[in-house]
Each structure stands twice: as C-alpha cells, then as structure tokens.
Design an enzyme around this catalytic site. Structure first.
Site, short mmCIF file in Angstrom:
data_model
loop_
_atom_site.label_atom_id
_atom_site.label_comp_id
_atom_site.label_asym_id
_atom_site.label_seq_id
_atom_site.Cartn_x
_atom_site.Cartn_y
_atom_site.Cartn_z
N HIS A 125 125.58 -68.07 -20.35
CA HIS A 125 124.85 -66.59 -20.29
C HIS A 125 126.09 -65.35 -21.02
O HIS A 125 125.99 -64.09 -20.71
CB HIS A 125 124.69 -66.04 -18.53
CG HIS A 125 123.37 -67.15 -17.91
ND1 HIS A 125 124.24 -68.16 -16.84
CD2 HIS A 125 122.59 -67.66 -17.97
CE1 HIS A 125 123.59 -69.19 -16.71
NE2 HIS A 125 122.19 -68.33 -17.44
N HIS A 170 122.96 -60.26 -13.11
CA HIS A 170 121.75 -60.87 -14.02
C HIS A 170 123.46 -61.90 -14.73
O HIS A 170 124.21 -60.70 -15.01
CB HIS A 170 120.76 -61.28 -14.87
CG HIS A 170 120.58 -62.83 -14.67
ND1 HIS A 170 121.61 -62.59 -16.09
CD2 HIS A 170 119.83 -63.92 -14.45
CE1 HIS A 170 120.97 -64.06 -16.19
NE2 HIS A 170 120.01 -64.37 -15.59
N GLU A 223 123.81 -62.73 -17.45
CA GLU A 223 123.84 -62.45 -18.65
C GLU A 223 123.72 -60.72 -19.02
O GLU A 223 124.61 -60.70 -20.21
CB GLU A 223 122.04 -62.82 -19.35
CG GLU A 223 122.45 -62.48 -20.80
CD GLU A 223 121.16 -62.87 -21.54
OE1 GLU A 223 120.24 -62.27 -22.08
OE2 GLU A 223 120.26 -63.86 -21.17
N THR A 225 117.52 -61.92 -22.61
CA THR A 225 116.83 -62.45 -23.56
C THR A 225 115.70 -63.49 -22.52
O THR A 225 115.04 -63.94 -23.43
CB THR A 225 117.63 -64.42 -23.75
OG1 THR A 225 118.47 -64.24 -23.49
CG2 THR A 225 118.65 -63.34 -24.85
N SER A 248 116.28 -69.08 -12.09
CA SER A 248 116.17 -69.65 -13.20
C SER A 248 115.73 -67.70 -13.84
O SER A 248 114.34 -67.94 -13.09
CB SER A 248 115.50 -70.27 -13.57
OG SER A 248 115.39 -70.83 -14.95
#
Length: 315
Positions: free
Chosen positions: A74, A124, A126, A164, A222
């Site tokens: 990430h 998150h 990322e 993404t 996820s």
C-alpha cells in the site's frame, strides 16, 4: 447447482510482487523479517508468511535496530521512510508500482503549486501513504457531498489523485461533482484506479446478471474485495464477502440455483477452490469459468542479493 467463476479474479501483479518480496527476504535473510502493516489485506496470506518467519507490526518502533523491514504494497509516507532511516532499519519497499505512480503524480502536482485532492477512503493505508508524499495539507475526499465545502487557494489550480482500489461506479459520480465545482481540474491521463480493480469489478458486474447469488472471497479489511461485493449488490444480486469456505452460511442458498464466485486482488486461488469443494459437498454442481479479460501484467521482483539498492540502512 451451477457455479460460475469470474474472470479475472484473485491475485493481481502488485500483490504477487509484494508477497514474492517477503518470500525472497525470508529466504535471503535470517528470520524474522519485519513487515510494516499487513503486506496485503488477506488473513490467509498473512498467516502463511507468519509461519515462515514474517512479523507484522503497526509501528516502526516495534522493530529492532538493523532489522530487515518491508514496507507493504500500500506504500508509506515520506515521514515513515525517514523515521525508518533514523531508526537504522534495513528497508525493502514492496509498494505496488501502480501506487508509486500515483505518488509521483501527487508530488508533481504539489510542486507545480496545485491544491491536491486525494479521492479515497480516509484512514486506508494507501491513502495515508499517498497524502504523506508532500509536506503541505492534503484534502481526502470520500463522498460527493464533501466537495461543496472544500477550501482551496485557487479554484483554477486544483488537481486530484485516486486510491487505486475504489469502486469505478462510485468514483465516476464523485468526479462529475468535482468537475462541476472545478471545471479546470487537473486529471490524470488515465484513471488511477488500477487495471486489476477495474477488470475484477467489470467481471462481477457481468457475473451478477447471470447468477442468483455471488460469493466474494476476500478479507473484511480488503478495499477492493468490499468494492466487488458492492458492485454485485448494485446489480440487485445478493453478495457475501467471505474469508474462506468456513464463513459460508447454508441458509444463503435457499431457492438459489446458480452461484457466482470471484476473489479480491489479495485472495489466493486455493481459497476459491475451497469454496467450490464446500458447494460440492452440498450436492451436485457444474463449474464453468466465464469469458473475461486476460491479464498478462507482471512486475519485477528484486533479487535481494547482498545489500542491493532498496535494501540499505536508511534506504
């Protein structure tokens, strides 16, 4: 029961690369090898790596000085990388190359004087890593309703990057609202939502029109797996996110004659096989794979021989 397998499904190139990096680090260096955060969001993958000697931590300060440390797929912020240097850790960067591409655009926009928006889920890993590529404040936008209250220095110089693993459908609605508010907004030439996310969502969208119920194999944290479940539900097809066959509830199948199965980008294929085996134990099934996108993308995995670039104290 008819079982239809989504295509594509399961591991993407970035996940394959990240897991391979941890495996190579465990082979090349004496365990334990430390991993900052979950290398990918899948409980089975993590357990297998733990068994081989990987230790997952949430804070760099939990890692002994000089230890081999892997940054997850990430990505991490510049501040985290700097702190690792100061702690004397020998780091390996397993950031997905497509996430790194987002980081480069983030830095480029910021250096050109743009107010940069990050479209994604607050908190998150990322998104936190992407925001941390620049020194100034960055706005994270998760919903179209947040756009009207955004404060920017110059409405003519606003740009965005995207997590993404977002829902393609949801993001398009948000982008329409952004374009209305900022008609001159700087956009990437191609969407930042990665090919694997796009392809898997498109496959589930088609699958939802063919079956009575869909099982998405993936862990609860996820992002891309949750988006697959949402895509099916938006098509009015019941869908459940399961870590493995052990989470299946037989009551879901009352009146169901066809089941679709897909898997998030961090879910290994053997878990899909386990779900099929569970269904076979309930009665006769026929299994077919739908037609879909062929994926041939792969990313280079460093050899980790000696002390290569990318594995240095302070690198």
């Amino acid at each position: 029961m008819q079982v239809v397998l989504a295509k594509p499904r399961g591991f993407c190139a970035g996940v394959n690369r990240a897991i391979s990096i941890v495996h190579r680090a465990l082979e090349r260096f004496t365990p334990p090898v430390y991993v900052l955060h979950e290398i990918v969001h899948n409980t089975h993958v993590l357990e297998e790596l733990r068994h081989r000697g990987a230790v997952f931590v949430e804070e760099l300060e939990e890692i002994p000085t000089g230890a081999v440390t892997v940054f997850s797929a990430h990505g991490v912020s510049r501040a985290v990388a700097e702190r690792a240097r100061n702690l004397g850790l020998r780091t390996i960067d397993a950031t997905c190359p497509l996430v790194s591409k987002v980081h480069r655009r983030m830095i480029r926009l910021y250096d050109q004087g743009y107010d940069v928006l990050v479209i994604g889920h607050k908190g998150h890993p990322e998104v936190e890593g992407t925001c941390g590529q620049v020194d100034g404040p960055v706005a994270v936008v998760s919903r179209a309703s947040e756009i009207d209250t955004l404060q920017v220095r110059d409405p003519q110089r606003v740009g965005y990057v995207t997590q993404t693993t977002l829902s393609v459908d949801d993001t398009e609605e948000l982008l329409k609202a952004l374009r209305r508010r900022f008609p001159q907004i700087s956009e990437p030439e191609r969407t930042d939502i990665c090919y694997a996310t796009t392809n898997r969502q498109a496959a589930v969208r088609r699958l939802a029109d063919q079956v009575d119920l869909i099982l998405i194999v993936g862990s609860k944290n996820s992002s891309n797996s949750n988006r697959l479940r949402e895509v099916a539900q938006l098509r009015q097809t019941p869908a459940y996110l399961i870590d493995d066959a052990g989470e299946i509830d037989p009551r879901w199948f009352a009146g169901v004659h066809s089941v679709g199965i897909s898997a998030g980008a961090s879910a290994p294929e053997h878990l899909v096989t386990g779900v099929i085996d569970w269904l076979r134990r309930q009665g006769p099934v026929t299994v077919m794979e739908m037609e879909g996108e062929e994926e041939h993308i792969s990313f280079c995995v460093p050899e980790l021989d000696g002390e290569p670039t990318g594995l240095q104290p302070g690198r």
